[in-house]
Motif scaffolding. Structure first.
Motif, PDB file in Angstrom:
ATOM      1  N   MET A  73       0.766  -1.128  -0.104  1.00 52.94           N
ATOM      2  CA  MET A  73      -0.006   0.201  -0.051  1.00 52.94           C
ATOM      3  C   MET A  73       0.983   1.339  -0.053  1.00 52.94           C
ATOM      4  O   MET A  73       2.062   1.196   0.716  1.00 52.94           O
ATOM      5  N   PRO A  74       0.275   2.631  -0.774  1.00 51.92           N
ATOM      6  CA  PRO A  74       0.944   3.593  -0.498  1.00 51.92           C
ATOM      7  C   PRO A  74       1.609   4.110   0.747  1.00 51.92           C
ATOM      8  O   PRO A  74       2.744   4.653   0.937  1.00 51.92           O
ATOM      9  N   PHE A  75       0.825   3.967   1.630  1.00 53.67           N
ATOM     10  CA  PHE A  75       1.189   4.292   2.900  1.00 53.67           C
ATOM     11  C   PHE A  75       2.411   3.629   3.504  1.00 53.67           C
ATOM     12  O   PHE A  75       3.397   4.101   4.145  1.00 53.67           O
ATOM     13  N   GLU A  76       2.494   2.274   3.222  1.00 52.05           N
ATOM     14  CA  GLU A  76       3.733   1.290   3.675  1.00 52.05           C
ATOM     15  C   GLU A  76       4.779   1.888   2.779  1.00 52.05           C
ATOM     16  O   GLU A  76       5.918   1.584   3.677  1.00 52.05           O
ATOM     17  N   VAL A  77       4.995   2.156   1.705  1.00 53.28           N
ATOM     18  CA  VAL A  77       6.149   2.644   1.092  1.00 53.28           C
ATOM     19  C   VAL A  77       6.347   4.065   0.890  1.00 53.28           C
ATOM     20  O   VAL A  77       7.344   4.650   0.370  1.00 53.28           O
TER      21      VAL A  77
ATOM     22  N   PRO B 127       8.688   6.118  -3.596  1.00 52.99           N
ATOM     23  CA  PRO B 127       8.836   4.958  -2.541  1.00 52.99           C
ATOM     24  C   PRO B 127      10.103   4.637  -2.036  1.00 52.99           C
ATOM     25  O   PRO B 127      10.989   4.890  -2.706  1.00 52.99           O
ATOM     26  N   ASN B 128       9.975   4.262  -0.972  1.00 46.50           N
ATOM     27  CA  ASN B 128      11.345   3.869  -0.072  1.00 46.50           C
ATOM     28  C   ASN B 128      12.303   2.965  -0.983  1.00 46.50           C
ATOM     29  O   ASN B 128      11.533   2.122  -1.866  1.00 46.50           O
ATOM     30  N   ASP B 129      13.334   2.959  -0.676  1.00 45.93           N
ATOM     31  CA  ASP B 129      14.467   2.315  -1.432  1.00 45.93           C
ATOM     32  C   ASP B 129      14.148   0.827  -1.529  1.00 45.93           C
ATOM     33  O   ASP B 129      14.653   0.062  -2.360  1.00 45.93           O
ATOM     34  N   ALA B 130      14.158   0.243  -0.220  1.00 48.10           N
ATOM     35  CA  ALA B 130      13.966  -0.868   0.078  1.00 48.10           C
ATOM     36  C   ALA B 130      13.058  -1.648  -0.589  1.00 48.10           C
ATOM     37  O   ALA B 130      13.089  -2.870  -1.401  1.00 48.10           O
ATOM     38  N   ASP B 131      11.664  -1.068  -0.869  1.00 47.53           N
ATOM     39  CA  ASP B 131      10.560  -1.500  -1.509  1.00 47.53           C
ATOM     40  C   ASP B 131      10.806  -1.516  -3.224  1.00 47.53           C
ATOM     41  O   ASP B 131      10.167  -2.379  -3.661  1.00 47.53           O
ATOM     42  N   MET B 132      11.515  -0.294  -3.331  1.00 46.28           N
ATOM     43  CA  MET B 132      12.047  -0.320  -4.802  1.00 46.28           C
ATOM     44  C   MET B 132      12.678  -1.470  -5.139  1.00 46.28           C
ATOM     45  O   MET B 132      12.609  -1.864  -6.473  1.00 46.28           O
ATOM     46  N   ARG B 133      13.786  -1.671  -4.451  1.00 44.94           N
ATOM     47  CA  ARG B 133      14.617  -2.840  -4.700  1.00 44.94           C
ATOM     48  C   ARG B 133      13.910  -4.280  -4.984  1.00 44.94           C
ATOM     49  O   ARG B 133      14.583  -5.172  -5.696  1.00 44.94           O
ATOM     50  N   ALA B 134      12.744  -4.440  -4.162  1.00 45.15           N
ATOM     51  CA  ALA B 134      12.137  -5.635  -4.457  1.00 45.15           C
ATOM     52  C   ALA B 134      11.079  -5.428  -5.224  1.00 45.15           C
ATOM     53  O   ALA B 134      10.157  -6.160  -5.256  1.00 45.15           O
ATOM     54  N   GLY B 135      11.042  -4.233  -6.314  1.00 48.83           N
ATOM     55  CA  GLY B 135       9.887  -3.945  -7.011  1.00 48.83           C
ATOM     56  C   GLY B 135       9.701  -5.016  -7.875  1.00 48.83           C
ATOM     57  O   GLY B 135      10.680  -5.939  -8.299  1.00 48.83           O
TER      58      GLY B 135
ATOM     59  N   VAL C 230      -8.926   0.835   0.665  1.00 47.72           N
ATOM     60  CA  VAL C 230      -8.464   2.128  -0.358  1.00 47.72           C
ATOM     61  C   VAL C 230      -8.071   3.437   0.702  1.00 47.72           C
ATOM     62  O   VAL C 230      -8.711   3.516   1.534  1.00 47.72           O
ATOM     63  N   GLU C 231      -7.006   3.959   0.381  1.00 51.86           N
ATOM     64  CA  GLU C 231      -6.574   5.170   1.044  1.00 51.86           C
ATOM     65  C   GLU C 231      -6.337   6.110   0.119  1.00 51.86           C
ATOM     66  O   GLU C 231      -6.187   6.314  -1.052  1.00 51.86           O
ATOM     67  N   THR C 232      -6.336   7.510   0.809  1.00 54.48           N
ATOM     68  CA  THR C 232      -6.266   8.811  -0.230  1.00 54.48           C
ATOM     69  C   THR C 232      -6.071   9.941   0.533  1.00 54.48           C
ATOM     70  O   THR C 232      -6.004   9.634   1.945  1.00 54.48           O
ATOM     71  N   LEU C 233      -5.387  10.810  -0.020  1.00 59.70           N
ATOM     72  CA  LEU C 233      -5.090  12.287   0.562  1.00 59.70           C
ATOM     73  C   LEU C 233      -5.599  13.264  -0.191  1.00 59.70           C
ATOM     74  O   LEU C 233      -5.438  13.446  -1.465  1.00 59.70           O
TER      75      LEU C 233
ATOM     76  N   GLY D 124      -2.356  -3.153  11.814  1.00 63.16           N
ATOM     77  CA  GLY D 124      -1.548  -4.197  11.064  1.00 63.16           C
ATOM     78  C   GLY D 124      -0.504  -3.453  10.250  1.00 63.16           C
ATOM     79  O   GLY D 124       0.503  -3.960  10.086  1.00 63.16           O
ATOM     80  N   ILE D 125      -0.872  -2.368   9.762  1.00 69.30           N
ATOM     81  CA  ILE D 125       0.177  -1.492   8.912  1.00 69.30           C
ATOM     82  C   ILE D 125       0.865  -0.642   9.676  1.00 69.30           C
ATOM     83  O   ILE D 125       1.725   0.138   9.054  1.00 69.30           O
ATOM     84  N   GLY D 126       0.565  -0.234  10.760  1.00 73.27           N
ATOM     85  CA  GLY D 126       1.304   0.824  11.613  1.00 73.27           C
ATOM     86  C   GLY D 126       0.780   2.068  10.989  1.00 73.27           C
ATOM     87  O   GLY D 126       1.743   2.779  11.165  1.00 73.27           O
ATOM     88  N   ASP D 127      -0.371   2.426  10.843  1.00 73.81           N
ATOM     89  CA  ASP D 127      -1.118   3.910  10.471  1.00 73.81           C
ATOM     90  C   ASP D 127      -1.485   4.461  11.742  1.00 73.81           C
ATOM     91  O   ASP D 127      -2.554   4.216  11.809  1.00 73.81           O
TER      92      ASP D 127
END
Length: 506
Positions: free
Chosen positions: A135-139, A148-156, A419-422, A488-491
């Motif tokens: 989810m966008p919040f997570e990255v 998105p953060n580097d760790a998630d992009m490396r696992a893209g 679903v999430e938004t801003l 669960g996702i720490g939001d």
């Protein structure tokens, strides 16, 4: 052996046991005859058996002449994506105002999911989820300009499939966050920048050089019908202006054109604070009708490019044996509740097209699935991995593969999708959980910040049931589901907004 069956028995056997016959050398020869004029005793059994044997030899010879695929060969995976297309903007979805023969043809060759949702109704964050499977919040991707953060992009997904031995090609819009795919760091090789009319030719040129030594992963990402944004602002369109048209050619307004009861104040604030994006604030009803006409012409514009890309796949011999996934990153307001653009959590904005055409012979064709709830941002990643023979960590990747549904082995997927938004104008976050029948929406603050809709009885979301005590049990159930999701996702913002309702837990 020769066996004689009534035709009803034979057809029933094929329908019931068809999936279990895969891998067996079975041949059916159906002979129709009239019992009154051709009794069974008139059939020469020996002659018939000899004919069947000859047919078997001929069929075996034909099969032997076809090049054989290596055992366990992984299929090509093709993703075709549009931008800002609402789920109902296809003629195969029953929309009489638009003609989409290319999308319809894909649906006729596979499974169309009517209950597919984007993870976030904005291109950058949604595409970040599509690439990372999270989810966008997570990255950390809340806007179009945020990487998105580097760790998630490396696992893209590009890296994941490249490491698994796939040839990974990317054509068109990237937007994670750059509009065009960077030269490195994604796992893909760019074969075209964002340019809808050039994508099919770019794919053809790349596939001409493709030697087939590696399995193929190709993404073709188109811009339209996103040009509706420029149309609404009276700006120049990227790929040429629309032909002149009159109002009497335009669609009527949707039945849910007016706001719902107890509409969220958050949406009024967003409209008022972002006139450049919600440039329809002075629209008349006829202006809205012209907006809809333009939107559907832009859908048809992108459908032609989808058709050209599919034509390239067929000409290069890749279509039949490939898994092809068609989707959009998010929808458009299309005048429902007087809304254009994206960002909010209404159905027209978050419900997107999703079609999966499995490799030929591995699934049903022309099926419309109204049951399987999908979050395309999470599920695409897991689905592509599934076809590639990979199993992502289920503790980290909560998506589910669409493949079992596309292959007819199951009918459902998730119990709920999130679903999430801003909302950029007031700087306000929002969340939604969509279940099999009911949908819950929560905005951070403002009047009527909660909504509950019965999507079965009220698909246009006209009546907010959050104020109706008869639905209190369902409201609390979905509140708890969203609270658990936040934990669960720490939001922290989501948890804080729902903490008072957590006390209703049993």
């Amino acid at each position: 052996k020769v066996r004689f069956y009534k035709i009803e028995t034979l057809l029933h056997t094929i329908c019931v046991f068809g999936d279990n016959l895969r891998g067996f050398r079975c041949r059916f020869v159906v002979i129709l005859y009239d019992r009154k004029t051709t009794p069974m005793t008139c059939l020469n059994h020996a002659s018939l058996a000899a004919s069947l044997a000859a047919l078997t030899v001929a069929a075996d010879a034909a099969a032997a002449s076809k090049p054989k695929s290596p055992a366990g060969k992984r299929p090509a995976v093709i993703v075709i994506m549009t931008d800002q297309q609402t789920a109902g903007a296809m003629s195969c979805a029953g929309n009489p105002w638009v003609e989409t023969p290319a999308m319809d043809a894909l649906a006729a060759d596979g499974v169309r999911f009517t209950r597919a949702y984007c993870p976030y109704p904005l291109s950058g964050p949604c595409r970040a989820a599509l690439v990372t499977g999270r989810m966008p919040f997570e990255v950390g991707a809340f806007d179009n300009a945020i990487r998105p953060n580097d760790a998630d992009m490396r696992a893209g997904i590009g890296h994941r499939l490249a490491e698994a031995g796939y040839e990974c090609l990317y054509a068109g819009k990237w937007h994670v966050p750059e509009v065009n795919l960077p030269d490195s760091g994604t796992g893909f090789r760019r074969i075209s920048k964002m340019d809808d009319p050039a994508l099919a030719d770019a794919c053809d040129a790349a596939l001409k050089e493709y030697d087939g030594q590696k399995p193929l992963f190709l993404v073709a990402s188109l811009l339209n019908p996103h040009e509706i944004c420029e149309y609404g602002r009276n700006e120049t369109l990227h790929y040429g202006e629309l032909a002149p048209f009159s109002t009497d050619e335009c669609p009527n307004l949707p039945a849910n054109f007016m706001p719902s009861t107890y509409a969220a104040e958050a949406l009024t604030l967003e409209h008022a604070s972002s006139p450049r994006y919600h440039d329809t604030y002075t629209y008349t009803e006829d202006d809205w009708r012209r907006y809809l006409y333009a939107y559907y012409r832009l859908v048809e514009r992108v459908d032609r490019e989808v058709g050209r890309i599919v034509g390239v796949l067929k000409a290069r011999g890749l279509y039949d044996d490939a898994a092809i996934i068609f989707l959009s990153d998010h929808g458009d307001g299309v005048a429902a509740h007087g809304w254009n653009q994206k960002w909010n959590l209404q159905e027209e904005v978050i419900n997107v097209p999703l079609i999966v055409k499995p490799p030929k012979g591995s699934g049903p064709r022309g099926v419309c699935n109204d049951e399987a709830l999908s979050n395309v941002g999470l599920d695409l990643y897991v689905t592509v991995c599934d076809y590639a023979g990979l199993t992502p960590d289920p503790g980290r990747y909560r998506g589910r593969s669409l493949r079992p549904v596309a292959e007819g082995r199951q009918a459902t997927l998730h119990d709920e999708v999130f679903v999430e938004t801003l909302l950029p104008g007031p700087g306000m976050r929002g969340w939604s959980v969509v279940g099999k029948r009911y949908k819950y929406v929560l905005y951070q603050w403002g009047r009527n910040r909660e909504a509950l809709y019965d999507l079965e009885a009220d698909p246009g979301e006209m009546v907010n049931l959050a104020v109706d005590r008869r639905y209190e049990a369902e409201l609390n159930r979905l509140r708890r589901a969203m609270y658990d999701r936040g934990v669960g996702i720490g939001d922290p913002k989501l948890v804080r907004n729902l903490r008072p309702y957590a006390e209703t837990r049993n």
